[in-house]
Design a protein around this motif. Structure first.
Motif, PDB file in Angstrom:
ATOM      1  N   UNK A   1       0.136  -3.936  -6.757  1.00  0.00           N
ATOM      2  CA  UNK A   1       1.118  -4.008  -5.669  1.00  0.00           C
ATOM      3  C   UNK A   1       0.444  -4.188  -4.325  1.00  0.00           C
ATOM      4  N   UNK A   2      -0.721  -3.546  -4.132  1.00  0.00           N
ATOM      5  CA  UNK A   2      -1.412  -3.691  -2.853  1.00  0.00           C
ATOM      6  C   UNK A   2      -1.864  -5.123  -2.630  1.00  0.00           C
ATOM      7  N   UNK A   3      -2.296  -5.812  -3.683  1.00  0.00           N
ATOM      8  CA  UNK A   3      -2.719  -7.205  -3.547  1.00  0.00           C
ATOM      9  C   UNK A   3      -1.522  -8.121  -3.337  1.00  0.00           C
TER      10      UNK A   3
ATOM     11  N   UNK B   1       0.824  -1.213   0.000  1.00  0.00           N
ATOM     12  CA  UNK B   1       0.000   0.000   0.000  1.00  0.00           C
ATOM     13  C   UNK B   1       0.856   1.259   0.000  1.00  0.00           C
ATOM     14  N   UNK B   2       1.881   1.284   0.874  1.00  0.00           N
ATOM     15  CA  UNK B   2       2.731   2.475   0.983  1.00  0.00           C
ATOM     16  C   UNK B   2       3.552   2.691  -0.283  1.00  0.00           C
ATOM     17  N   UNK B   3       3.987   1.583  -0.916  1.00  0.00           N
ATOM     18  CA  UNK B   3       4.740   1.719  -2.167  1.00  0.00           C
ATOM     19  C   UNK B   3       3.857   2.303  -3.260  1.00  0.00           C
ATOM     20  N   UNK B   4       2.601   1.863  -3.294  1.00  0.00           N
ATOM     21  CA  UNK B   4       1.679   2.387  -4.284  1.00  0.00           C
ATOM     22  C   UNK B   4       1.380   3.863  -4.006  1.00  0.00           C
TER      23      UNK B   4
ATOM     24  N   UNK C   1       8.128   5.838   0.923  1.00  0.00           N
ATOM     25  CA  UNK C   1       7.599   5.631   2.274  1.00  0.00           C
ATOM     26  C   UNK C   1       7.988   4.284   2.890  1.00  0.00           C
ATOM     27  N   UNK C   2       7.941   3.143   2.174  1.00  0.00           N
ATOM     28  CA  UNK C   2       8.298   1.876   2.818  1.00  0.00           C
ATOM     29  C   UNK C   2       9.707   1.874   3.415  1.00  0.00           C
ATOM     30  N   UNK C   3      10.651   2.493   2.736  1.00  0.00           N
ATOM     31  CA  UNK C   3      12.034   2.489   3.205  1.00  0.00           C
ATOM     32  C   UNK C   3      12.231   3.472   4.365  1.00  0.00           C
TER      33      UNK C   3
END
Length: 438
Positions: free
Chosen positions: A271-273, A180-183, A188-190
């Motif tokens: 990506x979220x899935x 979710x955050x990557x999308x 944000x993920x890093x």
């Protein structure tokens, strides 16, 4: 001369007092510090783990390069794992953990900053994951070697199961959040991963470990110390065969997991899935960690390993037929369910077999074997996906698991591995051998 009548009236004066019961894990301060800090840290790692191949695919469009970045991280764990165990047995384990968490926070923070400024070159990504992998290789044996001094022997299997559960808790929530955050934004993920390491670094300041007396050693003696650790591992058949089994199972499972992610991405699964799919693996592992103490009380260590191998073997061909995304996640969750009981029962037996002065090298060897499988697994997956069909890639993994299952089922050394945690609870802990004699 003592009057027998007076002695019987007052009780036998020479009988030692019964030892106090051990502090429950839920009230063990040092154990809770390790458990809490690393639960948050594992969450951050899971967030960036699912985001990393997606980032490389976005920047390069190459599955092989995505596999190579994961290979670089695991290769760093492997290379630094060669010396990590000897350093852990020589240095202050508390300080090692502090330095490692600080270094990992800096590595992921640098990657997040570079993403904020634009598209970073592949070289910078590789450097960041190599630094993270190197410190991870040093942290893990430090923590694991310290565990027998944090909890009593009879609580060690349950403590190890809870520590395994924290990883699955991170994997359960982290990948879904990572996708979710990557999308939302690639950075944000890093950034979340860097913050999680910083939080663990803060908690570790409050950890208190018993003082260890370590003999002074010159830097050039480290090769001899590594050799002593390897001789211990290779000289104990039960530890040796459990290592080889772990290497093989981890190699195939890592290849299978990365294949699932790459296939899902190539089939245009959002990506979220993909994050939810990977999180389902964590749900299975978390449920298995919760029930691991019950399984460990009813099954011997070798039985849990045999069950794990055959369950994975029988479930892998289903990946050919189920839909990508949630279908993949359900199969991987079922494979993850028996994993905590198998891994933690073996780890507890290995730790209780090993003298404290060699436990860092034992754990280092464990991480080394994980580094081999972790490095080769994603790289293998990249080639399988590019050189074969999706179905054939899954069937190749299933065939490898079949060979492993047959091997562990008929291994006499694995079958002879004792349930040392139960022996410890009954006061029958084996006497440690002198490390100098190894």
């Amino acid at each position: 001369m003592v009057d027998p009548s007076r002695a019987s009236a007052s009780g036998p004066a020479h009988d030692p007092p019964e030892p106090a019961p051990p502090v429950p894990l839920r009230r063990n301060r040092n154990y809770l510090i390790l458990l809490t800090g690393q639960t948050i840290s594992e969450f951050g790692s899971a967030v960036s783990t699912v985001a990393l191949p997606l980032l490389v695919l976005v920047l390069t469009g190459s599955a092989i390069q995505a596999g190579f970045v994961a290979f670089a991280n695991m290769a760093a764990r492997f290379l630094f794992g060669i010396v990590a165990g000897a350093l852990v047995d020589r240095w202050n384990r508390h300080r090692i953990m502090l330095v490692c968490e600080g270094g990992r926070a800096a590595a992921m923070g640098t990657l997040a900053t570079a993403l904020l400024l634009g598209n970073p070159p592949l070289t910078l990504i590789i450097v960041a994951v190599v630094v993270e992998g190197a410190f991870a290789a040093l942290f893990a044996p430090s923590e694991e070697a310290a565990m027998p001094s944090v909890v009593p022997p009879e609580q060690l299997p349950n403590a190890m199961a809870a520590m395994a559960g924290r990883a699955y808790l991170g994997v359960t929530v982290g990948p879904a959040a990572g996708g979710f955050l990557f999308q939302l934004k690639h950075t944000v993920p890093f950034l979340v991963d860097a913050i999680s390491y910083a939080f663990s670094f803060f908690l570790l300041f409050f950890l208190r470990l018993p003082r260890r007396v370590v003999a002074a050693a010159r830097p050039k003696e480290i090769l001899g110390e590594i050799g002593a650790g390897l001789r211990w591992v290779l000289g104990e058949p039960r530890i040796r065969v459990s290592f080889l089994s772990a290497v093989a199972l981890n190699l195939v499972f890592n290849a299978l997991l990365f294949t699932v992610i790459l296939v899902a991405s190539e089939r245009k699964v959002p990506a979220s899935e993909i994050g939810i799919m990977t999180a389902m693996l964590g749900v299975g592992g978390l449920a298995g960690a919760f029930l691991a103490p019950q399984f460990q009380s009813r099954m011997r260590p070798h039985t849990t390993v045999i069950a794990l191998a055959w369950i994975c073997t029988l479930l892998t061909p289903l990946l050919v037929f189920v839909p990508a995304g949630i279908g993949f996640g359900l199969v991987m969750a079922a494979m993850a369910f028996p994993t905590p009981a198998a891994t933690t029962s073996i780890q507890a037996a290995q730790l209780l077999l090993t003298p404290d002065g060699l436990r860092g090298r034992l754990s280092g060897a464990t991480q080394l074997s994980g580094g081999v499988s972790g490095a080769l697994g994603p790289l293998t997956a990249g080639f399988l996906v590019n050189l074969t069909s999706d179905g054939m890639a899954f069937l190749i993994c299933a065939g490898a698991l079949l060979l492993i299952s047959l091997s562990v089922t008929f291994s006499p050394s694995l079958r002879s591995l004792p349930d040392l945690a139960k022996d410890a609870a009954g006061g029958e802990v084996p006497r440690e051998r002198d490390p100098a004699a190894v």
